[in-house]
Structures are given as C-alpha cells and as structure tokens.
Design an enzyme around this catalytic site. Structure first.
Site, PDB file in Angstrom:
ATOM      1  CG  HIS A  86      -1.811  -1.183   1.325  1.00 44.10           C
ATOM      2  ND1 HIS A  86      -1.367  -2.429   1.729  1.00 44.10           N
ATOM      3  CD2 HIS A  86      -3.142  -1.311   1.068  1.00 44.10           C
ATOM      4  CE1 HIS A  86      -2.383  -3.277   1.719  1.00 44.10           C
ATOM      5  NE2 HIS A  86      -3.475  -2.620   1.327  1.00 44.10           N
TER       6      HIS A  86
ATOM      7  CG  HIS B 177      -5.926   1.665  -0.585  1.00 41.18           C
ATOM      8  ND1 HIS B 177      -6.013   2.324   0.617  1.00 41.18           N
ATOM      9  CD2 HIS B 177      -6.126   0.351  -0.304  1.00 41.18           C
ATOM     10  CE1 HIS B 177      -6.254   1.461   1.580  1.00 41.18           C
ATOM     11  NE2 HIS B 177      -6.327   0.249   1.047  1.00 41.18           N
TER      12      HIS B 177
ATOM     13  CD  GLU C 253     -21.000  -5.921  24.381  1.00 37.83           C
ATOM     14  OE1 GLU C 253     -22.040  -6.147  25.021  1.00 37.83           O
ATOM     15  OE2 GLU C 253     -20.935  -5.115  23.421  1.00 37.83           O
TER      16      GLU C 253
ATOM     17  CG  HIS D  93     -29.237 -12.827  26.088  1.00 35.60           C
ATOM     18  ND1 HIS D  93     -29.852 -12.257  24.990  1.00 35.60           N
ATOM     19  CD2 HIS D  93     -28.876 -11.794  26.894  1.00 35.60           C
ATOM     20  CE1 HIS D  93     -29.874 -10.939  25.136  1.00 35.60           C
ATOM     21  NE2 HIS D  93     -29.282 -10.629  26.277  1.00 35.60           N
TER      22      HIS D  93
END
Length: 652
Positions: A11, A247, A398, A460
């Site tokens: 890159h 890129h 999280e 869950h």
C-alpha cells in the site's frame, strides 16, 4: 514506493500521503530511544491504519532501530522478515501493537493512554513525574468508519485522556474510491461531541501547519486531541496521486520513476544520502532522553524506594514475591469452604482472594458488573477526574473493551481483565483474535455460559461460543465446574503470559466436588480424574463446567448397577492437550473405548475425546426461552440420559 514495488504488493498511497506528517512528528515530537525500544517512559506510537506499514518501517529504519536495517525494507512482505504486510507486535521490539484490522489500533491506543494516566496517578509524586509520556496515533477514514472507533473514542473523551493525540489522514479516499458516496460524517463535530479537542483543516503537506497543530494538541491537558490533516493519497505520484489506484497496489516502474522526478529524489532505490541519514538518526537524542529519565528515576528511588521497586516490578511484568504461596493458600481455603455456588460467583470469590495481592490487576465490565461480578472488594473505579484506580466502567462496548484491554497490557504495568456474557464474545471476536495473535495476556470473564441462562432465550444462550474460542490458536479456554476449579482457572490466567485466557462461567449454581490434595493440584493440568473406581474402568464419563455435577450423578447410578466408572473433569482442553503423553494416557486410557462426553454446547469438539465408539451429549441447535431446569431436561442433559448413553456404549 521502492519497497512496495520490490514486493510487487502493498500500500504505497497512505505512506506517501502521510510522509510529511510523519517527518514533523518523528523528528520533533516523539520521545523514544532506538537503543531501548522498551524504555518504560517512551512515547507510544500506533499506526492504526496498518496497511501503511512501510511508513512505520521507514521511520524505524531512519531513526536508528537495529531491528530495521535496510535489508529488512528491501525484503518487505517476505517470509522471515520483520517488515510484514501489516505491522506485527513482537515482545521487546519497537512496534507497539499489531494493526491491520481497522479501528483496533486507535482502540489499543486508548488503552495505552488509560494505562499511562492510571500509572501516573498511582506512582507520580510532587517533583517526580516518572510516568509522563504521550500516545500518538495515525489513523485514516477506514478506522473512523469502523464501529469500534466510536466505542473507544467516546470512552477516551469521558476519561479525559489528554495525552492521547491522533493525526487523521483525511484524504477522502478508501479502497472503493472517493468516500463521498459512503462516508459524509462531520468528523470534527463527531469528536467534539465525544469531548475531544479537535483541530480541523490542517494542511498535511505543510510542515509548519502540522507542527502548529501538534503544539496546540500538546498544550491541551484535559482532552484527547484529533488533528484533521488534509492530505493527498499517493502524494508525489504525478499520474496516480489522489486516486484509489495508489491505495493497495504498486505504482509500477514507470510511475515510480515519474514520482522520483516530480519529488526531485535522485538517490537509487533503498539508498539514503548520508546527510539525510544523519539528520534522521535519533539514537543520540534518544539516549539523552532516557538518560535524563534514569536520573530522575534514581532520585525518585532515593525518596520513594518502595514505590520505585513496585513500579519496576510492574513494568517488568513480574508477579510479586510470594505469589505462589499466596495462590496455594487461597485455593486451599476455597476448597475448604466447599461452597455450592455459580462459577460466576466463584470467580468473584477468586478475585477477592487474588486482587489485593496483585495491584496490577485492572478490569471492568461491559455494563454487566452486577451479572459478571468483576468488581472485587478492593476495586477503585477510575474517572476523568481521578485515574488512581483499578476498575473501569466500560459501558456497552464489548469490542472496544477487549481491544482497550489489549492496549493496557501492551503498554505495561497492568494485567487487564474484562467481563461480558459469553454470547457477546462474538462482538469482541476480532480483538480476542488479536490478543491471541500477539500472544499477550488478557483475561476474559465470560458468564452466562449455556442454556443454563434460561428464560432470556436463544439470543443470550451461547451454544457454539465455547467451542469457537477453543479453535483459536494461543487462546486458553477454561470452563470450570465449581469454585475450586474456578480459582485454579484464575490462577492460570494470571500466570499465563503467552496469550489470552477465556474464563467461561455459569449463571446457575453448581455443586462443590470433593477432591484430595492431589486432585486439586491436578486441576492445573486441564483435565484429571475426579471420580475413579477400583481397577480399570469399564466406561469413561468426560465433562466440563456445570455438566460435571451431572455426570457425577450418573456415575453414582452406574456404580450402583455394578459398572466401573471413571469421571474425568476437563476444565481446559488446550491445557490438557499440552500435557505429556503419559499423563493424558493415565487420565484417558486408550484401552477404554466406552466413553461419554457431556457439555451444554455444540458437540463437534468432543468427538476426539469420545472416540469413534463413544457418545457425545450436547446441544447442536439454538436454545429456547424457559427455566434452565426445563431446558436441560428438554435437551437431554440429564442423569438418566447419560446413564442410557453409557449403557449403550457398553453394549448393555
């Protein structure tokens, strides 16, 4: 350009576009010592847009790091060299963290800045600023598009991490082209809303403007800073700059030659003129900076010898003297209590036993503290105004939480831990993988581990998650069956310096299992004989977590029928797998092919222990919403079902 061209991959665009910013930052601001990449009070530099790795390797080479001679750059992206396609952390080396998955570098940096602020609050004294360094970050549009950047940068503003300074490569280009079609956020206002100090509209190719912006950021003590640098991707490439074509692909030999001409660069590939090399060499300046700090630390040591010794121990990553004796005593005490409790509650019991002896423990929970039970009696929550603590209110973040903890550990001085429900390990999955890939210590407390969660239902109930964690290289996974195994699992996690540890814990209560001292010691081997018979067993019952109590009941029933049964508890399959062949054979003798393995989760990983003639009882479909006891009955996780399976494998 030359390294990417030689590798025929890489890159070049971001390194060329950020080179002017890097020159200002690394020559005039970053405090580091190439002769000692791990100097405790060095500035931390994180290349969050890790695809720009050749920029970092160039900086490390030019400033004088021995691990990055020109041969490393000549062999960019080649097997056996440190110049990998994306920066890779190596213990003792100058690369602070592995980056590549966008957004995680900035999040690691938030953890590093948190660690700096917490250590400074704990150890600094008037006239003795032994912890006083900055965390610098390069990041791009991709990092800011990733959701984890919101999680981390929002918390950074709340915690007022004033020594975190980010330089944003605002070039309007990502892989698919101009970002106007998919990224029109007002980034400056977004970060202002987080409580950051934002310096917008900086010309990233004007060194005077860049330096002025950095000076403003350095002068802001109460807020993290974002410097928005307008740049041109692939700057200097006359026919490709400003385009996504720079890129992720080499420019091509003709364009490299054209760029050399446009930039006025006469040197051959991989040759740095002597005067430029001398101007960049930071070894003398770095040695002087560390030398001055060493003098300050010596004065600090003279006035505060106990604090100095503790700081040195913490930064060296060594557990305190007497740890083994303390851990042994704590586990023996927990064994003596013989408590029938959920392993999430047993985890808090272990935390209360271990944390006061280990001031380096720093943890928190993703807005589930009362459920994960991660806040021990000696916890002191930190805030933006008071960082002298060891507990973090992470909020519902999280992924960010896990990557921040990676950064805390990478900084040094702390053993991080965090908590959430096991089902939400999916949210943090890539940060877990990065901890495992870097082989760094990070303790993950995952509670509510199965259909035992009950009425909250299948969203869950993590039937597949424990198995998926076990598949991850370098991830140690423990699913203990009672308070004693939980304490041993915590001890393993605190001593495991070669990778992260997942502690998989129950919501529901589980019975204490009686053990001899030898059996308690054997828990640390990952799998051991919990209940045995006289002579060779007829059948082996293997289980983990809450199902150990279930198979113990089945063993009693079978023994009453005259069947010779051995119960093997296996809280950690990876630790058991690492034992010597003789030990594993002594626990699971190959001659005994009648085997039943039981776990309240997917069954696939247990067949290698059950064998072709064995049976595996588990849950290979998603759960239901109902009381836990009814669910265990519904899915066949019962004593009667285990007894029937044992009779089946015995042919009776």
């Amino acid at each position: 350009m030359d390294a990417v061209q030689a590798a025929n991959s890489g890159h070049p665009g971001a390194p060329m576009g950020m080179a002017d910013i890097a020159e200002v930052l690394w020559r005039d601001y970053v405090r580091h010592n190439p002769a000692n990449p791990r100097w405790a009070d060095r500035d931390r530099f994180v290349l969050s847009n890790g695809h720009a790795s050749m920029l970092l390797y160039s900086l490390l080479h030019l400033t004088g790091y021995a691990d990055f001679p020109i041969e490393q750059l000549r062999n960019f992206r080649q097997l056996g060299y440190k110049t990998a396609g994306h920066p890779e952390y190596e213990a003792g080396g100058p690369i602070e963290t592995t980056t590549g998955p966008l957004g995680q570098g900035i999040t690691n940096a938030v953890g590093m800045a948190m660690a700096e602020k917490m250590l400074a609050a704990e150890f600094n004294r008037p006239g003795h600023e032994i912890v006083d360094h900055k965390t610098w970050v390069f990041l791009g549009d991709g990092c800011l598009m990733e959701g984890i950047s919101h999680e981390a940068c929002s918390l950074a503003g709340t915690l007022k991490l004033g020594k975190l300074i980010c330089l944003y490569d605002d070039n309007d280009i990502s892989i698919d082209g101009n970002v106007a079609g998919w990224f029109t956020d007002d980034t400056a206002k977004r970060f202002e809303a987080y409580g950051w100090h934002v310096i917008a509209g900086v010309d990233g190719h004007d060194p005077t403007a860049v330096a002025a912006a950095i000076d403003k950021a350095v002068g802001e003590a109460q807020r993290p800073s974002l410097i928005c640098c307008k740049t041109v991707i692939g700057f200097g490439s006359p026919n490709k700059q400003g385009s996504e074509s720079t890129h992720g692909a080499p420019l091509g030999a003709d364009e490299v030659a054209a760029a050399r001409a446009q930039l006025g660069w006469q040197a051959a590939p991989f040759e740095v003129p002597a005067n430029i090399a001398a101007a960049w060499d930071a070894r003398e300046r770095g040695a002087a900076a560390e030398g001055a700090w060493n003098e300050d630390f010596a004065a600090y040591n003279a006035e505060y010898p106990e604090l100095a010794a503790e700081f040195a121990r913490r930064m060296a990553g060594k557990l305190p003297h007497g740890w083994c004796k303390h851990a042994d005593a704590a586990i023996a005490e927990i064994n003596g209590e013989a408590a029938d409790i959920a392993t999430r509650k047993a985890s808090l019991r272990a935390l209360n036993a271990f944390a006061p002896f280990l001031p380096e423990m720093a943890g928190g929970s993703a807005d589930l503290t009362g459920s994960n039970l991660t806040k021990h009696a000696a916890s002191r929550p930190i805030s933006g105004s008071d960082a002298n603590g060891n507990y973090v209110w992470f909020g519902v973040r999280e992924f960010g939480m896990t990557a921040i903890c990676n950064g805390i550990r990478l900084h040094g001085g702390f053993i991080p831990y965090s908590g959430t429900f096991l089902t939400f390990s999916d949210y943090s999955r890539n940060a877990l993988r990065m901890a495992a890939l870097m082989k760094i210590q990070n303790i993950l407390v995952f509670t509510h581990d199965s259909i035992g969660l009950g009425e909250d239902g299948p969203t869950h109930q993590p039937v597949e998650h424990t198995a998926s964690l076990r598949l991850m290289p370098n991830m140690s996974v423990w699913r203990p069956c009672d308070a004693v195994e939980t304490a041993v699992a915590w001890r393993h996690a605190l001593e495991n310096e070669t990778g992260p540890t997942s502690l998989v814990l129950t919501r529901q209560g589980v019975p204490h299992q009686a053990r001899s001292d030898e059996q308690v010691a054997a828990i640390a081997r990952g799998g051991y004989v919990l209940i045995d018979c006289d002579g060779p067993p007829d059948v082996l019952l293997i289980a983990t977590g809450s199902e150990v109590g279930l198979v113990a009941g089945a063993a009693d029933a079978l023994a009453g029928e005259g069947v010779k049964v051995r119960v093997v508890s296996m809280p950690s399959t990876d630790v058991f797998d690492a034992q010597e062949d003789d030990y594993r054979e002594s626990v699971l003798p190959a001659a005994v092919t009648a085997r039943v393995a039981v776990e309240a989760g997917v069954t696939e990983c247990w067949w290698r222990f059950a064998g072709p003639q064995g049976r595996v009882i588990g849950v290979d479909r998603f759960g239901e919403s109902a009381p836990a006891g009814e669910l265990f009955e519904h899915y066949g996780l019962t004593v009667d079902h285990v007894v029937a399976a044992a009779r089946d494998v015995l042919g009776s």
